[in-house]
Design an enzyme around this catalytic site. Sequence first.
Site, PDB file in Angstrom:
ATOM      1  N   TYR A   1       0.736  -1.119   0.146  1.00 16.94           N
ATOM      2  CA  TYR A   1       0.283   0.066   0.087  1.00 16.94           C
ATOM      3  C   TYR A   1       0.686   1.246   0.192  1.00 16.94           C
ATOM      4  O   TYR A   1       2.266   1.119  -0.227  1.00 16.94           O
ATOM      5  CB  TYR A   1      -1.012   0.036   1.256  1.00 16.94           C
ATOM      6  CG  TYR A   1      -1.926  -1.190   1.089  1.00 16.94           C
ATOM      7  CD1 TYR A   1      -2.984  -0.907   0.190  1.00 16.94           C
ATOM      8  CD2 TYR A   1      -1.794  -2.514   1.955  1.00 16.94           C
ATOM      9  CE1 TYR A   1      -3.769  -2.297   0.017  1.00 16.94           C
ATOM     10  CE2 TYR A   1      -2.879  -3.358   1.709  1.00 16.94           C
ATOM     11  CZ  TYR A   1      -3.609  -3.291   0.945  1.00 16.94           C
ATOM     12  OH  TYR A   1      -4.462  -4.388   0.600  1.00 16.94           O
TER      13      TYR A   1
ATOM     14  N   ARG B   1       3.086  -1.642  10.965  1.00 15.37           N
ATOM     15  CA  ARG B   1       2.949  -3.006  10.598  1.00 15.37           C
ATOM     16  C   ARG B   1       4.057  -3.008   9.040  1.00 15.37           C
ATOM     17  O   ARG B   1       3.923  -2.256   8.421  1.00 15.37           O
ATOM     18  CB  ARG B   1       1.533  -3.410   9.814  1.00 15.37           C
ATOM     19  CG  ARG B   1       1.483  -4.824   9.444  1.00 15.37           C
ATOM     20  CD  ARG B   1       0.322  -5.300   9.268  1.00 15.37           C
ATOM     21  NE  ARG B   1       0.302  -6.938   9.397  1.00 15.37           N
ATOM     22  CZ  ARG B   1      -0.669  -7.769   9.152  1.00 15.37           C
ATOM     23  NH1 ARG B   1      -1.930  -7.252   9.053  1.00 15.37           N
ATOM     24  NH2 ARG B   1      -0.582  -9.034   9.120  1.00 15.37           N
TER      25      ARG B   1
ATOM     26  N   ARG C   1      -6.820 -15.860  10.442  1.00 13.71           N
ATOM     27  CA  ARG C   1      -7.795 -16.829   9.936  1.00 13.71           C
ATOM     28  C   ARG C   1      -8.101 -17.868  10.933  1.00 13.71           C
ATOM     29  O   ARG C   1      -9.362 -18.339  10.984  1.00 13.71           O
ATOM     30  CB  ARG C   1      -7.152 -17.709   8.727  1.00 13.71           C
ATOM     31  CG  ARG C   1      -6.973 -16.809   7.449  1.00 13.71           C
ATOM     32  CD  ARG C   1      -6.200 -17.409   6.650  1.00 13.71           C
ATOM     33  NE  ARG C   1      -4.701 -17.443   6.691  1.00 13.71           N
ATOM     34  CZ  ARG C   1      -3.910 -17.957   6.055  1.00 13.71           C
ATOM     35  NH1 ARG C   1      -4.067 -18.894   4.764  1.00 13.71           N
ATOM     36  NH2 ARG C   1      -2.559 -18.034   6.487  1.00 13.71           N
TER      37      ARG C   1
END
Length: 644
Positions: free
Chosen positions: A172, A220, A318
């Site tokens: 990003y 991050r 997940r």
Amino acid sequence: MAYPHLFEPYQIKDLILKNRIVMPAIGTNLSDRKGNVTPRALAYYLARANGGVGLITTEAIPVNLTGKHRAACLCLFEKSHDASMRHLTSSIHEAGSKVAIQLHHAGRLGDPEVSGQCIVSASEVPVRDGAPIPKALNITEIKKTVTDFACAAQRAKNVGFDAIEIHGAHGYLIHQFFSPRSNRRMDAYGGNLKNRMRFPLEIAKAVRDAVGDDFPIIFRLSVFEGEEGGYGVEEALGLANELRYAGIDVIHVSAGTAERPIYVVQPRALPEACLVQYAQMIKKEVGLPVITVGRIARPEIAEESLRDSKVDLVAMGRALLADPEWPTKVKIGMQKTIRPCIACNRCLESIFKQEPICCSINPLTGFEYSLMLKRPRRSKKVAVVGAGPAGLEAACTAASIGHRVVLYERENRIGGQLWAAAAPPHKSILKEIITYYESRLAELNIRLQLGREVTEGIFEAERSDILILASGSRPICPSVRGVGACNALFAQQVLLGSRVSGQNVMVIGGGLVGSETAEFLAEQGRRVTLVEMLDDIALNVEPMTRMLLLKRLGRLNVNVMTRCKLESISRTAAIVEQRGHRLTLPCDSLVFACGFEPNNQLESKGREAGWNVKVIGDCKAPGTIKEAVHEGFLAVYNETSNAI
């Protein structure tokens, strides 16, 4: 306590977490189109908070309109967003968890149809050939973006968030400035490493100034890109070290890019906890606390990483989609009842398709608000035929709300096609589904009839109120001249251990089953030819899993023949037709992987006998594990919602 380090409190500045478990940012597509928290989104986050997570991180939240990359994503760049966000934070706090906001800007991965703005980046470099060319931010626009991060951080603090996570990873905008693949600038924000670090460091400093010295800030970071021409670990270490002086408290160590997210959301071919070593390196070299992520779903792996001081916090995304109660179940010693994450990445597929978040193994993920099971007014007797994933889920769901369930299975073990599906390389994790359902069957006292071939006599012997048919499917055997003269098997037989003769094996059918069977045989040292009528193979496989599978087939020298059809077979050779040419190939054994047809002969008999019949899973139409599990749940839910 079995896992003392996992459930030890942890303090970041003034923030005290009750355990070391972090839910990382995961896109959900559950907000409304204005970026507000919907009841559905709130229920999703509260399920994880009630499940015992120490710190929940929201999905990536853009700091301005240009930074949006999904139509349905939470936002916090306008005052109108404050009320729903404040409700989200207060609700999570009431449930006993802390909550961080992940602030990001999509950059060239933005969606102009969503934002109404042109996409921007560090340079005019498209994300891939043929993709739109982004506008390079000028200095004024860079400064404005830095300010937008600071304003969003201040707003987040005001509405009750406990920490900020700056998203500097996964390709990003912040990552785009840091990466030499996407940053071709020649000014103070591009070129050498120092200049490429400038934008992320300015954002870190601005966010620190906005929230004050005592408010936790996480960054991050992709520790490597995994792409040709991208940065590696040494440069990431350099940035991490500078982030320490820019006011960052914790580094959340990830890897990879969203364009090719093998290291972002690791498929099951990658090892468990595959990024722990990099988090440990950052912790040792930089001296900041670290969060690790990457296929962490088993408590013993998380505990080991913490016990050996490799990391400080463990993120599992997940695993918490598959079972929101993972932390509580582990803490009280009920880990056998955890719905297992099988790393199938169907959740990622749903996000990329701009669909609501989902999970193959947990039908409630993304539907916590709407699919609430209720106990029926009257307990009924439910007969379930078939103990594959569809039948198992139906049986367990029915029993969990008070129905009396009997489960029939013609084999001497539960699992159905899962046993064959778990046999190929990198698929053994599917056996954890069977282990989970074994625990659930015992916990719910479901009457299990193994080795019982169900015939229409069941309608006389049983007086059940509902019959759920989950009797699976049969492999299709195409008509091939000479097949009776050769050693021919179905793929399922091969995967379950049937002997394959000779060294030259031809697999007919290049879907998921055929491609995995070809790999299974090639790993045994056989010379494998994979024949597929379509233009390519494994087209029904999740993209990242498919890419790795194709690479492995190449390394194993599997002869892949597309747009090809088997015409005839003898004891030692096969004749195929490919693009108008007839070829004779050596073939000692033939393996069919040509699909399945439903095994639903009992349906008409049941309806004739007046039963309330539900047909689910492969018995209805051959499909995926996700489709089987979800249909098993919905067969019971739909009946319950109709007040059975």
